[in-house]
Structure formats: structure tokens, C-alpha cells
Design a protein around this motif. Structure first.
Motif, PDB file in Angstrom:
ATOM      1  N   GLU A  14       9.375  29.848   1.687  1.00  0.00           N
ATOM      2  CA  GLU A  14      10.373  29.612   2.737  1.00  0.00           C
ATOM      3  C   GLU A  14      10.190  30.614   3.870  1.00  0.00           C
ATOM      4  O   GLU A  14      10.318  30.258   5.049  1.00  0.00           O
ATOM      5  CB  GLU A  14      11.792  29.742   2.178  1.00  0.00           C
ATOM      6  N   SER A  34      15.919  20.794   4.037  1.00  0.00           N
ATOM      7  CA  SER A  34      14.648  20.938   3.314  1.00  0.00           C
ATOM      8  C   SER A  34      14.721  22.039   2.268  1.00  0.00           C
ATOM      9  O   SER A  34      13.704  22.640   1.912  1.00  0.00           O
ATOM     10  CB  SER A  34      13.513  21.220   4.302  1.00  0.00           C
ATOM     11  N   PRO A  86      14.710  24.086  -1.140  1.00  0.00           N
ATOM     12  CA  PRO A  86      13.820  23.882  -2.286  1.00  0.00           C
ATOM     13  C   PRO A  86      14.600  23.453  -3.535  1.00  0.00           C
ATOM     14  O   PRO A  86      14.955  24.270  -4.375  1.00  0.00           O
ATOM     15  CB  PRO A  86      13.158  25.247  -2.462  1.00  0.00           C
ATOM     16  N   ILE A  87      14.859  22.163  -3.629  1.00  0.00           N
ATOM     17  CA  ILE A  87      15.574  21.583  -4.765  1.00  0.00           C
ATOM     18  C   ILE A  87      14.655  20.550  -5.395  1.00  0.00           C
ATOM     19  O   ILE A  87      14.022  19.761  -4.687  1.00  0.00           O
ATOM     20  CB  ILE A  87      16.902  20.941  -4.307  1.00  0.00           C
ATOM     21  N   SER A  88      14.590  20.531  -6.711  1.00  0.00           N
ATOM     22  CA  SER A  88      13.599  19.698  -7.402  1.00  0.00           C
ATOM     23  C   SER A  88      14.032  18.252  -7.623  1.00  0.00           C
ATOM     24  O   SER A  88      13.281  17.477  -8.205  1.00  0.00           O
ATOM     25  CB  SER A  88      13.237  20.335  -8.749  1.00  0.00           C
ATOM     26  N   VAL A  89      15.209  17.870  -7.186  1.00  0.00           N
ATOM     27  CA  VAL A  89      15.674  16.492  -7.344  1.00  0.00           C
ATOM     28  C   VAL A  89      15.959  15.911  -5.962  1.00  0.00           C
ATOM     29  O   VAL A  89      16.165  16.648  -4.997  1.00  0.00           O
ATOM     30  CB  VAL A  89      16.950  16.427  -8.230  1.00  0.00           C
TER      31      VAL A  89
END
Length: 130
Positions: free
Chosen positions: A28, A107, A109-112
Motif C-alpha cells: 500500500e 481498493s 486489501p480485503i480478500s473477499v
């Protein structure tokens, strides 16, 4: 006995977009991402309405420029910190009695799958202590 205080007038600036490098992860900070900020300024606009003079109100163009710079500069780990920084700059103008700052981090950083991460902080001007 006086009546209740009139609610403040409101100026809102929505969708201020800027590229920032805020976040806790190295990617990031390295890659950056777009942040979108909405600000709400509470103030009394009656002096400006009476005078029809920009000097008697908050110049929302200048506020937008300051918010844009706050997003672009001095990366922080948390959007909570960024939101507080922006709230403080909104309250720099003594005519602003309160503010709400909403940070959108679409944007994050989330995995779903998700649409947006949104944080809103609300701050009031603190009266000086005697």
C-alpha cells in the motif's frame, strides 16, 4: 429565556479524489491507491448571505485543495489518522463549528469481494477552557 439554537448551515464537498500511500502493508505504501473523501462543514452562512462576499464564508475550493494535499502527502497507517488530520484542517477556520469527514478506501486489501471501506468521523469545535 431564549429559544433553542438554530441548527448550523452545512457545506458539503463530496468525492474529493486523490492518490495516497496510506495503509499498514508495504504494498500500500509502495503502490498507493485512490482515496475518496467527503467533508461536511457546519457554519453560520448568514453573514455571507447578507454581504454576498466570499470573505464572509468558508472558501470550499480552498478546503478541497487542502484535503487533496492531505491525502497525497505524509502517509499514515490508518484511515482513522487521515480522517482526524482532515477534520483538524476543516476546523482550522474559526467559522466552522463542526465537521464530518468520510474516507472511502475502495481498493482496501480485503480478500473477499466488497464495494468500499468507509470511515466517518464527526468533530465539533472545542470551546477554549478558562
Amino acid at each position: 429565556m431564549s429559544g433553542p439554537e438554530a441548527p448550523p448551515d452545512v457545506i458539503e464537498i463530496r468525492g474529493i479524489r486523490a492518490y495516497g500511500r496510506h495503509g499498514v502493508f508495504a504494498h500500500e505504501r509502495a503502490d498507493g491507491q485512490e482515496f475518496v473523501v467527503d467533508v461536511r462543514l457546519e457554519l453560520d452562512t448568514r453573514p455571507a448571505a447578507a454581504s454576498d462576499d466570499l470573505a464572509d464564508t468558508v472558501n470550499y475550493g480552498e478546503v478541497a485543495e487542502r484535503v487533496h494535499k492531505a491525502i497525497e502527502n505524509d502517509p499514515v497507517d490508518l484511515i482513522e489518522t487521515l480522517a482526524q488530520r482532515i477534520a483538524d484542517l476543516c476546523l482550522d477556520d474559526p467559522r466552522v463549528t463542526g465537521t464530518a469527514v468520510t474516507i472511502h478506501k475502495p481498493s482496501a486489501p480485503i480478500s473477499v469481494p466488497f464495494d468500499d471501506v468507509v470511515l466517518t468521523v464527526q468533530r465539533k469545535r472545542r470551546e477554549p477552557r478558562d
